[in-house]
Each structure stands twice: as structure tokens, then as C-alpha cells.
Design a protein around this motif. Structure first.
Motif, PDB file in Angstrom:
ATOM      1  N   LEU A  81      55.161  46.454  32.130  1.00  0.00           N
ATOM      2  CA  LEU A  81      54.427  47.236  33.044  1.00  0.00           C
ATOM      3  C   LEU A  81      54.327  46.378  34.578  1.00  0.00           C
ATOM      4  CD1 LEU A  81      51.226  47.574  30.804  1.00  0.00           C
ATOM      5  CD2 LEU A  81      52.508  49.382  31.734  1.00  0.00           C
ATOM      6  N   ALA A  82      55.026  45.327  34.543  1.00  0.00           N
ATOM      7  CA  ALA A  82      54.960  44.414  35.862  1.00  0.00           C
ATOM      8  C   ALA A  82      56.067  44.986  36.867  1.00  0.00           C
ATOM      9  CB  ALA A  82      55.372  43.020  35.494  1.00  0.00           C
ATOM     10  N   LEU A  83      55.343  45.042  38.149  1.00  0.00           N
ATOM     11  CA  LEU A  83      56.344  45.561  39.106  1.00  0.00           C
ATOM     12  C   LEU A  83      56.651  44.509  40.228  1.00  0.00           C
ATOM     13  CD1 LEU A  83      55.774  49.295  40.570  1.00  0.00           C
ATOM     14  CD2 LEU A  83      57.635  48.370  39.092  1.00  0.00           C
ATOM     15  N   ASP A  84      55.853  43.387  40.141  1.00  0.00           N
ATOM     16  CA  ASP A  84      55.991  42.155  40.946  1.00  0.00           C
ATOM     17  C   ASP A  84      56.928  41.263  40.040  1.00  0.00           C
ATOM     18  OD1 ASP A  84      54.630  40.540  43.244  1.00  0.00           O
ATOM     19  OD2 ASP A  84      55.474  39.332  41.833  1.00  0.00           O
ATOM     20  N   LEU A  85      58.185  40.961  40.586  1.00  0.00           N
ATOM     21  CA  LEU A  85      59.218  40.363  40.003  1.00  0.00           C
ATOM     22  C   LEU A  85      58.659  38.823  39.690  1.00  0.00           C
ATOM     23  CD1 LEU A  85      61.232  42.604  41.161  1.00  0.00           C
ATOM     24  CD2 LEU A  85      62.896  40.738  41.130  1.00  0.00           C
ATOM     25  N   ALA A  86      57.782  38.348  40.272  1.00  0.00           N
ATOM     26  CA  ALA A  86      57.355  36.901  40.148  1.00  0.00           C
ATOM     27  C   ALA A  86      56.445  37.217  38.803  1.00  0.00           C
ATOM     28  CB  ALA A  86      56.526  36.317  41.074  1.00  0.00           C
ATOM     29  N   LEU A  87      55.621  38.302  38.762  1.00  0.00           N
ATOM     30  CA  LEU A  87      54.725  38.422  37.564  1.00  0.00           C
ATOM     31  C   LEU A  87      55.628  38.887  36.304  1.00  0.00           C
ATOM     32  CD1 LEU A  87      51.792  38.856  36.565  1.00  0.00           C
ATOM     33  CD2 LEU A  87      52.071  41.118  37.339  1.00  0.00           C
ATOM     34  N   PHE A  88      56.501  39.688  36.728  1.00  0.00           N
ATOM     35  CA  PHE A  88      57.461  40.055  35.468  1.00  0.00           C
ATOM     36  C   PHE A  88      58.166  38.820  34.862  1.00  0.00           C
ATOM     37  CE2 PHE A  88      61.828  40.572  34.647  1.00  0.00           C
ATOM     38  CZ  PHE A  88      61.985  41.447  33.341  1.00  0.00           C
ATOM     39  N   TYR A  89      58.645  37.852  35.782  1.00  0.00           N
ATOM     40  CA  TYR A  89      59.166  36.575  35.040  1.00  0.00           C
ATOM     41  C   TYR A  89      58.216  35.789  34.231  1.00  0.00           C
ATOM     42  CZ  TYR A  89      61.869  32.231  34.743  1.00  0.00           C
ATOM     43  OH  TYR A  89      62.474  31.332  34.349  1.00  0.00           O
ATOM     44  N   LEU A  90      56.908  35.827  34.906  1.00  0.00           N
ATOM     45  CA  LEU A  90      55.859  35.120  33.836  1.00  0.00           C
ATOM     46  C   LEU A  90      55.785  35.628  32.525  1.00  0.00           C
ATOM     47  CD1 LEU A  90      53.521  33.174  33.752  1.00  0.00           C
ATOM     48  CD2 LEU A  90      51.960  34.988  34.567  1.00  0.00           C
ATOM     49  N   PHE A  91      55.581  37.024  32.667  1.00  0.00           N
ATOM     50  CA  PHE A  91      55.639  37.613  31.495  1.00  0.00           C
ATOM     51  C   PHE A  91      57.027  37.597  30.480  1.00  0.00           C
ATOM     52  CE2 PHE A  91      52.256  40.476  33.502  1.00  0.00           C
ATOM     53  CZ  PHE A  91      51.174  39.994  32.765  1.00  0.00           C
ATOM     54  N   TRP A  92      58.014  37.560  31.030  1.00  0.00           N
ATOM     55  CA  TRP A  92      59.459  37.477  30.315  1.00  0.00           C
ATOM     56  C   TRP A  92      59.534  36.025  29.745  1.00  0.00           C
ATOM     57  CZ3 TRP A  92      63.480  40.524  30.195  1.00  0.00           C
ATOM     58  CH2 TRP A  92      64.763  40.051  29.850  1.00  0.00           C
ATOM     59  N   GLU A  93      58.985  34.920  30.254  1.00  0.00           N
ATOM     60  CA  GLU A  93      58.895  33.585  29.658  1.00  0.00           C
ATOM     61  C   GLU A  93      57.714  33.504  28.498  1.00  0.00           C
ATOM     62  OE1 GLU A  93      61.166  31.076  30.017  1.00  0.00           O
ATOM     63  OE2 GLU A  93      62.111  32.931  31.085  1.00  0.00           O
ATOM     64  N   MET A  94      56.700  34.158  28.939  1.00  0.00           N
ATOM     65  CA  MET A  94      55.469  34.285  27.949  1.00  0.00           C
ATOM     66  C   MET A  94      55.600  34.970  26.581  1.00  0.00           C
ATOM     67  SD  MET A  94      51.881  36.112  28.901  1.00  0.00           S
ATOM     68  CE  MET A  94      50.540  36.333  27.892  1.00  0.00           C
ATOM     69  N   MET A  95      56.918  36.015  26.584  1.00  0.00           N
ATOM     70  CA  MET A  95      56.960  36.726  25.406  1.00  0.00           C
ATOM     71  C   MET A  95      57.850  35.629  24.783  1.00  0.00           C
ATOM     72  SD  MET A  95      59.680  39.703  26.329  1.00  0.00           S
ATOM     73  CE  MET A  95      61.365  39.522  26.757  1.00  0.00           C
ATOM     74  N   LEU A  96      58.623  35.025  25.320  1.00  0.00           N
ATOM     75  CA  LEU A  96      59.708  34.222  24.482  1.00  0.00           C
ATOM     76  C   LEU A  96      59.275  33.124  23.860  1.00  0.00           C
ATOM     77  CD1 LEU A  96      62.576  34.178  27.186  1.00  0.00           C
ATOM     78  CD2 LEU A  96      62.438  35.720  25.259  1.00  0.00           C
ATOM     79  N   ILE A  97      58.292  32.263  24.421  1.00  0.00           N
ATOM     80  CA  ILE A  97      57.815  31.043  23.702  1.00  0.00           C
ATOM     81  C   ILE A  97      57.404  31.331  22.318  1.00  0.00           C
ATOM     82  CG2 ILE A  97      56.170  29.035  24.002  1.00  0.00           C
ATOM     83  CD1 ILE A  97      56.457  29.566  27.017  1.00  0.00           C
ATOM     84  N   PRO A  98      56.558  32.188  22.114  1.00  0.00           N
ATOM     85  CA  PRO A  98      55.785  32.468  20.576  1.00  0.00           C
ATOM     86  C   PRO A  98      57.028  32.431  19.506  1.00  0.00           C
ATOM     87  CG  PRO A  98      54.833  33.618  22.311  1.00  0.00           C
ATOM     88  CD  PRO A  98      55.892  33.255  22.796  1.00  0.00           C
ATOM     89  N   MET A  99      58.003  33.507  20.050  1.00  0.00           N
ATOM     90  CA  MET A  99      59.210  33.653  19.121  1.00  0.00           C
ATOM     91  C   MET A  99      60.073  32.444  18.651  1.00  0.00           C
ATOM     92  SD  MET A  99      60.912  35.789  17.259  1.00  0.00           S
ATOM     93  CE  MET A  99      60.475  37.350  17.835  1.00  0.00           C
ATOM     94  N   PHE A 100      60.150  31.374  19.457  1.00  0.00           N
ATOM     95  CA  PHE A 100      60.419  30.012  19.122  1.00  0.00           C
ATOM     96  C   PHE A 100      59.698  29.451  18.029  1.00  0.00           C
ATOM     97  CE2 PHE A 100      61.327  29.371  23.986  1.00  0.00           C
ATOM     98  CZ  PHE A 100      62.416  30.302  24.221  1.00  0.00           C
TER      99      PHE A 100
END
Length: 494
Positions: free
Chosen positions: A133-152
Motif C-alpha cells: 500500500l505504501a507510495l512513499d519510498l521511505a515508508l515503503f522501506y520501513l514496511f519492507w524491513e518490518m516484514m522481514l524481521i519476523p521471518m528470521f
């Protein structure tokens, strides 16, 4: 629409984590709370799907159906911007469905640190919703990292086998790509500020940046590597089979059903629009990596003895077709690629669920351990045969629709690529027929006392089977939903 439904989709799972705190040590209470949150997300996603035609009457700029925008960090030009179009709507529906499946399939299998497991799942759902859903690249990057950490944590804590090795490999691959993308985002932000005197991370603003071809190539390469790791494209695929093999069943379902799609979605939403000339120049490389991945992954899948590892390699091959559809950057092929992202998410999630169900009963995933399951587990065998046939791309089922559109669109601009990709369709037939033959129909190799599917498992698989059939025989509503955003992305008239 006055209700910030996009923000609710993102933050409701995080609120669910807070609701889990009182039930932290109560497994029986924690599971229903997490499932109610996931079902609420699904209800909201389906409601948006039912309402999209009404929202499309008065769309926002660039064809977006919904837009939520507010200042976030004004000093750096970072805004809280979420937007929904047909592409992101399809992806959030897929996300909501797959997370419900992931929670349901792990209902009895996660017996330790259950509340922590459920919290990780909900945080990951919030991150993936934000990515779509994010259209701001900084916000997109925040969500991008946010989804990876739980998978670790999912792999490292609840996995099995070489779980620490797989976790570390997943971390190194994904973080390397993420850091490259972060550098490219910062560089793009600085170039925009240099040209306009204004700071912004907004996609619609950054699209206006005038970049020389050499700069485009460097920045696009950084984005492409980050997203290609997620696809995953050959030769950046090596983390995926290990992660799948050692992840818990829910982790494999989320990984195959959703995380792979975030890379392809981000390339469609950000990579190609921001760097069109560089993307066009790198199209031959993109085609080549996709074709190599299709053939290589299929051959390796045929040699596997672990069912989960076989399906993991098959995912690499199937995502190669998505890559071809994106590389063609033509309306029919791109629509096929997006549809195929959803098709693959449903079908592969179902296959991983079925392998997990069998593993819980037999405590092994080795193909050589099974045989004659049609007589012992008729319900399991029926669903397994159905999803295996779907993965083969048989007409009337969903995978056929996506692959057909991809090849039909690609043949107009790259006939050789389309012919080679068509030849690659034969390989899933070979290794899936071999898998079904040895596990379901071949003579029983060793006596195993196994129970057939229980009502919860039948419900999970029946829903996924109905989705496969519906998307195979009536894909028109989904294609209609994608028409306007695909036309806008490829430079056509909506």
C-alpha cells in the motif's frame, strides 16, 4: 471515504499483538485472538473488492481507488502515504487469505511460545500490507524491513533441521539487497532535492526526476538486486530452498505465498516506473535470468527427495514466468504476471500446507517413505492431486490463466523468449507427475499408520481448491480490476 481503511489494514495486526499480551501464557486464548484479527483483515479486504467498482467512479490521480496522505517527518520530506489500486487490492486480498491459512494450518503444530509465534505472524502481516500500500519510498522501506524481521524468528525459533544456517542465509541475502535499495532511495531523494530544491520520498514526485542513463542504470541495478533476491531470480535463489526446508509450515506458506510476491510487486510499482530507460536496457538480462531459472529450477526439482524442497524449487521456476511477464512490460503479459502472482500464492501455499500435514503424521517428508496413499489417505490424496495438477498449468485451473496471458503477451515483442518459456512448461509436468506417482499411487514402501484429514484441514484445503477453480474458470473480474493500473503503468489509455 472518511474511514481510513488502508491504515486499519496496516495497523490492525499490530493492535492484535497488544491484544495478545493478556493471553501471553494462554495458548487456547491466544490462537482465537490472532485468528479473529486475521479474519477481520480478510473481511476488510473482501469488502474493498466488493466496493472497487464504486470507488473507481471517482478515482484519485493515477487511477488510485483510495488515498491516505499526511505529513510524517516534514524535515526530510517523508510523508505517510498509502494508496490502493487494482494491483494492490489483489495483493492485499492474497495477503489476508494466506495469513488466515497460515494461522489455521499451524493451529495445533505450534506448541511452544505460541503467543510469540502469533505476534510474529501479525507483525509480518502488517509489514506486508504496508509494502503493498505504501507510495512513499521511505515508508515503503520501513514496511519492507518490518516484514522481514519476523521471518528470521519464525525460521530460527520454530524451524527445524539446519534452522540457524537457513536463518543466517536468509538474513544475509535479504539484508544485502535491502541496504542496496536504501542507498538507491537516498540517492534518488538527494537528486530530486538538487533539481527542485524540495525534499521528498513520494513516488509521484520522484517520477519527475530527470536522470542521465548511466545514473538510471546504477540506481535501477540496486533496486533490481533487492527485488530479484525476493523473487528469487537465478542465481540469487539459493537462500529459498534452505529457508523453505527448515521453516515451519506456516513460515513456508507465508514465504511462498507472499514474500516472493513483494519483490515482483515492488519491481512493477517502483522499479520500472522510476527507471524506464534502464529497465528497457536490462530487459535481455531479465529475460535470460528468468529462462535460466525456469529450466534450472525444474531440473533440480526433479532430483529432490524431500517433498518440501521439491516444491520450493518449483516456486523458483513458476516465478520465472512472472519475471518474463514483467520484463515484457506489455499490458497482456503484465496482467498475466500479476494474476500469476496471486495464482502461485494460492496453489503453492496449498502444496506446502499438504506437505506439512503429512509431515505432522509421518514425521518425514522423504518421497521414498511413502506410497499407496490413495488407499490410506483418500481425502489427502484427492486434494494433493488437485493442487499438483493446478501447478502443472492444466486448462480450467488458475495457473493456466496466468501462464497463457504471459506467453500471449510476450510473443508479440519477444517470440523466442515466449517459445523457450513455453517449452519450460513441460518440466513441471514431469516432476509433479513423478511426485504424485511415487507418493500417491505407487505401491506402499513401508507400513505407516496415518489418519486422514480432519475437519479443520479439509476446510483449509477446500477453500484454497475453490479459489484455484474460480480463478481458473472465471478470471474476468480480476483482470477487469487490473485493467486501468496496468494500462497506466505501460503507457496506454485506461
Amino acid at each position: 471515504m472518511s474511514i481510513p481503511i488502508l491504515s486499519i489494514l496496516v495497523f490492525l495486526p499490530l493492535a492484535g499483538c497488544l491484544l495478545l499480551l493478556p493471553a501471553w501464557n494462554c495458548r487456547r486464548l491466544a490462537r482465537p485472538i490472532a485468528l479473529v484479527v486475521a479474519l477481520t483483515e480478510l473481511t476488510l479486504a473482501l469488502w474493498l473488492y466488493a466496493s472497487w467498482k464504486g470507488l473507481a467512479v471517482n478515482p484519485f490521480p493515477q487511477g488510485f481507488l483510495l488515498l491516505e496522505d499526511a505529513p510524517w517527518i516534514p524535515a526530510f520530506g517523508i510523508r505517510y502515504t498509502l494508496a490502493l489500486d487494482g494491483i494492490s487490492l489483489l495483493m492485499i486480498m492474497l495477503t489476508a487469505i494466506v495469513f488466515c491459512v497460515g494461522l489455521a494450518v499451524s493451529w495445533d503444530s505450534i506448541k511452544e511460545r505460541t503467543s510469540l509465534f502469533l505476534s510474529m505472524m501479525l507483525v509480518m502481516e502488517a509489514g506486508i500490507m504496508g509494502v503493498f500500500l505504501a507510495l512513499d519510498l521511505a515508508l515503503f522501506y520501513l514496511f519492507w524491513e518490518m516484514m522481514l524481521i519476523p521471518m528470521f524468528f519464525l525460521i530460527g525459533i520454530w524451524g527445524h533441521g539446519r534452522r540457524l544456517y537457513s536463518t543466517l542465509k536468509f538474513f544475509l541475502f535479504t539484508m544485502s539487497g535491502s541496504l542496496l535499495m536504501l542507498l538507491a532511495i537516498i540517492a534518488l531523494h538527494l537528486l530530486y532535492a538538487q533539481q527542485t530544491g524540495v525534499s521528498s520520498f513520494q513516488l509521484q514526485e520522484l517520477l519527475k526526476v530527470q536522470l542521465p542513463l548511466e545514473t538510471q542504470l546504477w540506481l535501477y541495478a540496486a533496486f533490481f538486486l533487492a527485488f530479484a533476491i525476493k523473487f528469487p531470480l537465478f542465481p540469487l535463489h539459493t537462500w529459498l530452498p534452505d529457508a523453505h526446508t527448515d521453516a515451519p509450515t506456516a513460515g513456508s506458506v507465508i514465504l511462498a505465498g507472499l514474500l516472493l510476491k513483494t519483490g515482483s510487486y515492488a519491481l512493477i510499482r517502483f522499479g520500472y516506473p522510476l527507471f524506464p530507460q534502464a529497465a528497457q536496457m536490462m530487459t535481455p538480462l531479465f529475460y535470460s535470468l528468468a529462462l535460466i531459472g525456469i529450466f534450472y529450477a525444474s531440473l533440480v526439482a526433479f532430483a529432490q527427495q524431500d517433498m518440501k524442497r521439491l516444491i520450493a524449487y518449483s516456486s523458483i521456476g513458476h516465478m520465472g514466468y512472472v519475471a518474463i511477464g514483467i520484463a515484457a512490460w506489455q499490458p497482456v503479459a503484465l496482467s498475466g504476471a500479476i494474476i500469476q502472482m496471486a495464482n502461485h500464492g494460492v496453489t503453492t501455499a496449498a502444496l506446502f500446507c499438504m506437505v506439512g500435514m503429512l509431515d505432522e503424521r509421518a514425521h518425514t517428508r522423504e518421497i521414498a517413505a511413502f506410497g499407496g496413499l490413495w488407499g490410506k489417505l483418500p481425502l489427502w490424496s484427492f486434494f494433493f492431486l488437485l493442487f499438483a495438477v493446478t501447478a502443472m498449468g492444466v486448462p480450467g485451473l488458475n495457473n493456466f490463466v496466468g501462464e497463457f496471458l504471459i506467453l500471449a503477451g510476450t510473443i508479440k515483442s519477444s517470440p523466442l523468449v515466449a517459445v523457450l518459456a513455453f517449452c519450460g512448461i513441460v518440466f513441471p509436468l514431469i516432476y509433479m507427475v513423478r511426485l504424485v506417482q511415487e507418493v500417491v499411487f505407487q505401491k506402499e514402501r513401508q507400513p505407516l499408520s496415518l489418519n486422514d484429514l480432519n475437519p479443520r484441514e479439509i476446510g483449509i484445503l477446500a477453500i484454497l481448491a475453490l479459489l484455484d477453480i474460480w480463478m481458473g474458470i472465471h478470471p474476468a473480474p480480476l483482470l477487469e480490476m487490473l485493467h486501468v493500473p496496468v494500462q497506466l503503468l505501460t503507457g496506454g489509455t485506461p
